[in-house]
Design an enzyme around this catalytic site. Structure first.
Site, mmCIF file in Angstrom:
data_model
loop_
_atom_site.group_PDB
_atom_site.id
_atom_site.type_symbol
_atom_site.label_atom_id
_atom_site.label_comp_id
_atom_site.label_asym_id
_atom_site.label_seq_id
_atom_site.Cartn_x
_atom_site.Cartn_y
_atom_site.Cartn_z
ATOM 1 N N ASP A 110 -3.294 32.420 -18.444
ATOM 2 C CA ASP A 110 -3.814 33.774 -18.310
ATOM 3 C C ASP A 110 -3.718 34.224 -16.860
ATOM 4 O OD1 ASP A 110 -4.961 35.766 -20.018
ATOM 5 O OD2 ASP A 110 -6.256 34.221 -20.858
ATOM 6 N N ASP A 212 -3.748 39.755 -18.890
ATOM 7 C CA ASP A 212 -4.974 40.307 -19.453
ATOM 8 C C ASP A 212 -5.122 41.787 -19.117
ATOM 9 O OD1 ASP A 212 -7.735 39.671 -20.659
ATOM 10 O OD2 ASP A 212 -8.284 40.600 -18.756
ATOM 11 N N HIS A 337 -10.317 34.880 -28.611
ATOM 12 C CA HIS A 337 -11.621 34.610 -28.004
ATOM 13 C C HIS A 337 -12.465 35.868 -27.843
ATOM 14 C CE1 HIS A 337 -9.021 36.058 -24.849
ATOM 15 N NE2 HIS A 337 -10.077 36.284 -24.094
ATOM 16 N N ASP A 338 -11.876 37.038 -28.007
ATOM 17 C CA ASP A 338 -12.600 38.298 -27.829
ATOM 18 C C ASP A 338 -12.963 38.978 -29.141
ATOM 19 O OD1 ASP A 338 -12.801 38.406 -25.074
ATOM 20 O OD2 ASP A 338 -10.911 39.453 -24.802
#
Length: 536
Positions: A110, A212, A337-338
């Protein structure tokens, strides 16, 4: 029933290994803890890379492991070039990279270029002096005459996107937490600093980046107010009450991404994947990946926040990427994960297992890069956590209006006989719920019909079929609620048919069945049934 096929070498050229590759997302904090502090670490990733390789994926994507105060669990970076001690050190990262490459796995990391932590040295220097060398490295603005913020922009996590700083006597922009100030990427010096960070990790040997919040990288310098949201939208947060035309998505983002891609291209065989959310995502995915100067791929939230998987949603997403000349290459995530896990969003608890298996078949058959989030191969549902167990600032701020992110971040269940699922010898940072432990890796390994072994068979099929990795996609006419599409490459055509309705449906004419889930066959598609077959 699945016809077994031997795993073969990727069918793409080495320089484009990523085209059609299957990516496995690892959230290190919740993968495996090896030192008993309750938080997953890089050594835990190393120890489970054999498992990841056994799935048949091509690459792993690691969520942030960089130095951070962890206000947003690693997405608030205080040093882009250091490993946070909670995860280990740089020597462990180098060993992880080496071991992954030994297993034939590429490694993506990331990169968060839209903002930093307020503890980053750049921000500390920027806020200290309006005339300093880094004074303009973040987005600062004077108040309006009445002392209020310079615009009406709202933060994703709730409240205004502006925080007053008494030292500079100005507001600074933060599209997320107040502890995550936005970088001013309109500033050429900031761009150079970011590109130097890119080079640092490329020199270290990483195979690419997941970028991101790419469309938050630049704002409108004139700080115009966002207009109200169009009536009819779901509004759970102040952020949702606006059209986000000026706090993000500035046209100059494309130029910055072209600079970034140029740097990455110098190293050969590396991959760039952008995360793009919001109402303009489809348009921005195309803009950011178009042509040889664009990023390699992007994914949006088409499926990540959808409350239901409908035929209309699926067809719309597939139609958006035609494979036209100059068009970029899509990637697809159903969970991460979000976002709350898709199996729970799209089904009742009793139908969650069947939905999880159908999702795996869809990811196998779709054109682009499938991204499998850790535990998705186990069919994990969203964990239902009480307020007292929550750690995520967004989940706490919006509870109980949203399912939050913590329920998708609970520890990976390795063993069923351990209260932490074999994740840690200590107290886990989030609990491992009983329903997850029942689906533990150790238990599923020995079950031929488990979601885990289904994943392995499906990915072996995808690896052996160029039509699934590289082929064109053509939607066929079909009766609701069945969606049928073809994947074709060099004269070979495969057909995928899935039933998204509540009852049984008929199957279109098919040749030999290569894969099926939930009882799908050449004659019938039960509820949540699906097949991949040769064309008749």
């Amino acid at each position: 029933m699945i016809v077994e096929r031997a795993r073969v070498q990727p069918v793409t050229a080495a320089a484009e290994w990523w085209r059609g590759a299957v990516i496995y997302q690892i959230y290190p904090r919740s993968f495996l803890d090896t030192n008993g502090d309750g938080v997953g670490d890089l050594q835990g990733v190393i120890e489970r890379l054999d498992y990841v390789a056994s799935l048949g994926v091509d690459a792993v994507w690691l969520s942030p492991f960089f130095k951070s105060p962890m206000k947003d669990f690693g997405y608030d970076i205080s040093d882009y070039r250091a490993v946070d001690p909670i995860f280990g050190d740089m020597a462990q990262f180098d060993r992880l990279l080496e071991r992954a490459h030994e297993l034939g796995l590429k490694v993506l990391i990331d990169q968060v270029y839209s903002h930093t932590s307020d503890q980053h040295a750049w921000f500390v220097e920027s806020r200290a002096d309006r005339a300093g060398a880094k004074a303009d490295w973040y987005v600062w603005a004077d108040p309006k005459e009445d002392g209020s913020p310079p615009s009406n922009w709202q933060s994703v996590f709730g409240g205004p996107a502006w925080t007053w700083d008494a030292r500079r006597k100005q507001y600074y922009l933060h599209n997320f937490l107040p502890s995550q100030p936005d970088l001013n990427l309109h500033n050429p010096a900031v761009q150079e600093a970011i590109l130097d960070t890119t080079r640092f990790w490329l020199e270290r040997g990483v195979d690419g980046f997941r970028l991101d919040a790419v469309n938050f990288m630049m704002h409108d310098p004139s700080l115009r107010d966002n207009p109200p949201a169009i009536d009819g939208g779901k509004r759970g947060r102040p952020f949702d009450y606006q059209q986000h035309l000026f706090n993000k998505s500035h046209p100059d983002i494309v130029r910055m991404l072209h600079r970034l891609q140029s740097v990455v291209s110098e190293y050969g065989g590396r991959f760039t994947l952008a995360e793009i959310g919001g109402e303009l995502a489809d348009r921005e995915m195309k803009a950011y990946t178009a042509g040889p100067e664009g990023l390699d791929s992007a994914y949006a939230f088409s499926f990540l926040y959808a409350e239901r998987l409908t035929p209309e949603l699926l067809r719309s997403a597939l139609r958006a990427w035609t494979g036209a000349e100059g068009e970029g290459w899509p990637s697809w995530a159903l969970s991460n994960h979000d976002a709350p896990r898709a199996a729970s969003r799209w089904a009742s608890p009793e139908d969650c297992a069947a939905t999880a298996k159908l999702n795996l078949l869809l990811l196998t058959a779709i054109r682009g890069n499938p991204i499998i989030y850790q535990g998705e191969e186990l069919g994990l549902p969203q964990a239902d956590l009480p307020l007292s167990a929550l750690k995520d600032p967004e989940a706490i701020a919006n509870w109980p209006e949203t399912l939050g992110r913590d329920g998708a971040r609970t520890p990976m269940p390795w063993r069923a006989d351990d209260p932490t699922g074999g994740f840690t010898a200590g107290e886990p940072w989030l609990p491992c719920p009983p329903e997850h432990r029942k689906l533990a890796v150790e238990r599923q390994e020995g079950e031929a019909t488990s979601a885990l072994n289904l994943t392995r068979r499906l990915l072996a099929l995808r690896s052996s079929e160029a039509a699934l990795r590289l082929g064109s996609l053509h939607l066929r006419e079909s009766h609701e609620p069945v969606v049928v599409f073809e994947r074709s490459h060099q004269g070979r055509t495969l057909i995928c048919a899935i039933n998204l309705g509540a009852g049984e449906a008929s199957t279109p004419p098919l040749g030999r069945i290569l894969a099926s889930v939930n009882g799908g066959s050449a004659e019938r598609l039960p509820y949540r049934g699906g097949v991949i077959a040769e064309a008749p």
